[in-house]
Structures are given as C-alpha cells and as structure tokens.
Design a protein around this motif. Structure first.
Motif, PDB file in Angstrom:
ATOM      1  N   ARG A 103       0.798  -1.205   0.087  1.00 64.54           N
ATOM      2  CA  ARG A 103       0.035   0.057  -0.036  1.00 64.54           C
ATOM      3  C   ARG A 103       0.948   1.261   0.023  1.00 64.54           C
ATOM      4  O   ARG A 103       1.832   1.449   0.507  1.00 64.54           O
ATOM      5  N   CYS A 104       0.432   2.056  -0.717  1.00 67.13           N
ATOM      6  CA  CYS A 104       1.103   3.505  -0.749  1.00 67.13           C
ATOM      7  C   CYS A 104       1.129   4.057   0.636  1.00 67.13           C
ATOM      8  O   CYS A 104       0.267   4.244   1.360  1.00 67.13           O
ATOM      9  N   ASP A 116      -2.443   4.930   1.556  1.00 75.11           N
ATOM     10  CA  ASP A 116      -2.941   3.781   2.226  1.00 75.11           C
ATOM     11  C   ASP A 116      -3.825   2.952   1.026  1.00 75.11           C
ATOM     12  O   ASP A 116      -4.408   2.328   1.219  1.00 75.11           O
ATOM     13  N   SER A 117      -3.583   3.460  -0.405  1.00 74.35           N
ATOM     14  CA  SER A 117      -4.290   2.611  -1.432  1.00 74.35           C
ATOM     15  C   SER A 117      -3.262   1.583  -2.040  1.00 74.35           C
ATOM     16  O   SER A 117      -2.106   1.849  -2.047  1.00 74.35           O
ATOM     17  N   VAL A 118      -3.901   0.452  -2.389  1.00 76.98           N
ATOM     18  CA  VAL A 118      -3.198  -0.516  -3.354  1.00 76.98           C
ATOM     19  C   VAL A 118      -2.982   0.010  -4.686  1.00 76.98           C
ATOM     20  O   VAL A 118      -3.530  -0.785  -5.687  1.00 76.98           O
ATOM     21  N   SER A 119      -2.362   0.947  -4.679  1.00 77.53           N
ATOM     22  CA  SER A 119      -2.016   1.684  -6.312  1.00 77.53           C
ATOM     23  C   SER A 119      -0.479   1.837  -6.473  1.00 77.53           C
ATOM     24  O   SER A 119      -0.306   2.522  -7.170  1.00 77.53           O
ATOM     25  N   CYS A 153       3.187   5.624  -7.137  1.00 79.53           N
ATOM     26  CA  CYS A 153       1.840   5.642  -6.778  1.00 79.53           C
ATOM     27  C   CYS A 153       0.855   6.202  -7.883  1.00 79.53           C
ATOM     28  O   CYS A 153       0.921   7.294  -8.050  1.00 79.53           O
ATOM     29  N   CYS A 204      -3.798  10.809  -4.246  1.00 81.85           N
ATOM     30  CA  CYS A 204      -2.732  10.532  -3.396  1.00 81.85           C
ATOM     31  C   CYS A 204      -2.284  11.980  -2.970  1.00 81.85           C
ATOM     32  O   CYS A 204      -1.873  12.586  -3.737  1.00 81.85           O
ATOM     33  N   ALA A 243       5.404  -0.079   3.146  1.00 82.21           N
ATOM     34  CA  ALA A 243       4.175  -0.376   2.583  1.00 82.21           C
ATOM     35  C   ALA A 243       3.736  -1.803   2.650  1.00 82.21           C
ATOM     36  O   ALA A 243       2.594  -2.269   2.045  1.00 82.21           O
TER      37      ALA A 243
END
Length: 287
Positions: free
Chosen positions: A172-173, A177-180, A192, A197, A228
C-alpha cells in the motif's frame, strides 16, 4: 537476482529488439508517414517501395530547394513544404547510436580485447551479441550490458509509438494507503498511480499539480517495502517481467499483471518524487 544464463538470454532478446526496431527510426524522421508497424498491426497492405522512393526523392529535393532559398535570402520559404525532421526521433537515434558505440567499446575494454572498428549500429549490436558468452563470466558487466540494451530498446520502441509498460506490485502507498503501487520498468521506479494521493508536505507538487505522482527510485525500494508492507525483491522482479518477445512468439507475463501506461487510471506524467514518511526527509525532483 537472475543468474548469468538468464541475464545473457534477456540481453540477447533486447539486442534482437534493437536490431529489428532501430532501422525503423530513420524512416520515422520525415513526417507525414505512418508508423512502420502501423500497417502490419492493422492488417493493411505494406507500402509500395516505388511510392516510398518517390516520396524520399521529393523530400530531399524540397529540402535542398528550401536550404538554397534560405542561404540566398536569409529566411525560410513560407508555405514551402520542407518536411522538417522530427526532433524526438533524431534525439533517439543520436542517443541510441552513442549508447551502442560506448557500450561496444566498454565491453571490448573490459574483456581486454582490441578497440572495436567503427561500424554502423547494427554491426556493433551483432558484435556485442557474439560476445555475450564472455560477458556472462562477469556478473557486473553482464547486468550492465543487459540494462543498457534494455534502456535503448525501450526508448526505441517508445519513439516508434509503443506504450510504456506498467506492472502491478503488492503493498500500500505510505501516503494514501491505497493499493496503487505500480512498477514502471522503463523508469526503473515504483510509483503511486492514485490521482487523489496527497502527502503531508504542503510544498509537494501533489497538492497543486494533477499530473504529479509520488515516485520511489531503486535506492528507496527497501525503505518503501518496509512501510508499504511489500517485498523489495518483488519490485526488482517486476522490473524484469516485461521482455521483448522472441521472433515468432507472443509475449506473456505469468508472474504479474501488466498493462500499458495509458490504461492505468491516473498514470499521467510524473513531475516529481517523494520519499516514504519513514525516511529522514522528503525529496523532490524530476522523475
């Protein structure tokens, strides 16, 4: 880390891709022509060689006339089609030519071989391909040759219109906190791609530039993996996933999901980089 055999195999593929694509750059210098791969990809018939020869002759004549008029009168001829060169193609040709020349000479020097003769790029590439077995005995040299041929082959492909590859990676960034998180092999960096973001640095470009993306270069992968919840080794593997397909085969990726940069939401131009929050400070700069 790939073994010497795998590294040599990958290098051979990149050299093959360069041998196939580099000559096409010269045909892309003059505007108004379709990309060399466009007709074959779309299923259209190849261009008539006689028509291409006539077009080349016309371009050369127009350029000579325009240059003569500019020399006589000091200004270019307005409205005269002088078919200017595409500068980004010219830059790519110069970069690849210089890169292949330097690599050829460096390999010969490292292997204690005589200085190579001056030859065109295709001959230099074939000469390098013939030295791969000897290069494989030096792991550091083998990786350098692979990295350089990969860089040049990818630049050549992008100049001819191919899209940049993107590989999904775990984690995760640390900012959103995104799976990007995505690996960009051409840039050898993790980014990311979440357009929403935002980090805590008010001076960061993510707050006022929609195209800005946080970026972690190779020397920051270990730190990024720690915050991460990812594996730094996976980042490295993702960079090696996208290889040129051998002649007559279709390229597939079995270890990671891969797409083009144009197909990833929010994957616009990267205008800067930022380290993860656990590092000593934030760093910004062109990606």
């Amino acid at each position: 880390m790939p073994d010497a055999t795998a590294t040599a195999r990958d290098t051979a593929l990149w050299i093959t891709a360069l041998l196939r694509d580099f000559p096409e750059l010269s045909r892309e210098l003059a505007p108004g022509r379709p990309s060399p791969g466009a007709s074959t990809r779309s299923g259209a018939a190849p261009e008539d060689p006689r028509r291409r020869a006539a077009q080349d002759a016309l371009v050369r004549r127009e350029r000579r006339e325009a240059l003569l008029m500019e020399q006589r009168h000091g200004t270019p001829v307005l409205g005269h089609s002088a078919a200017p060169l595409r500068l980004h193609v010219s830059d790519a040709i110069r970069d690849i030519t210089d890169g292949v020349t330097e690599l050829d000479e460096a390999v010969h020097a490292k292997l204690s071989l005589p200085r190579p003769r001056r030859t065109p790029v295709p001959q230099r590439l074939r000469r390098l391909a013939g030295l791969l077995d000897a290069v494989a005995d030096d792991p550091v040299l083998a990786r350098h040759v692979r990295d350089e041929t990969r860089r040049m082959a990818r630049r050549c492909a992008r100049t001819l219109g191919d899209t940049e590859s993107v590989v999904r990676v775990a984690g995760r960034c640390p900012w959103c906190d995104s799976v990007s998180l995505r690996a960009f092999p051409d840039r050898r960096a993790v980014l990311c791609v979440n357009p929403a973001c935002r980090c805590t640095d008010e001076e960061c470009g993510c707050h006022d530039d929609p195209a800005y993306r946080h970026l972690w270069p190779e020397e920051q992968w270990q730190t990024l993996a720690g915050v991460a919840g990812a594996d730094a080794a996976e980042f490295g593997s993702a960079m090696e996933t996208v290889l040129p397909a051998p002649p007559g085969t279709t390229r597939t990726n079995s270890t990671s999901s891969t797409s083009s940069a144009t197909g990833v939401p929010g994957s616009g131009p990267v205008s800067g980089q930022l380290t993860p929050p656990s590092t000593a400070g934030n760093s910004r700069g062109p990606a």
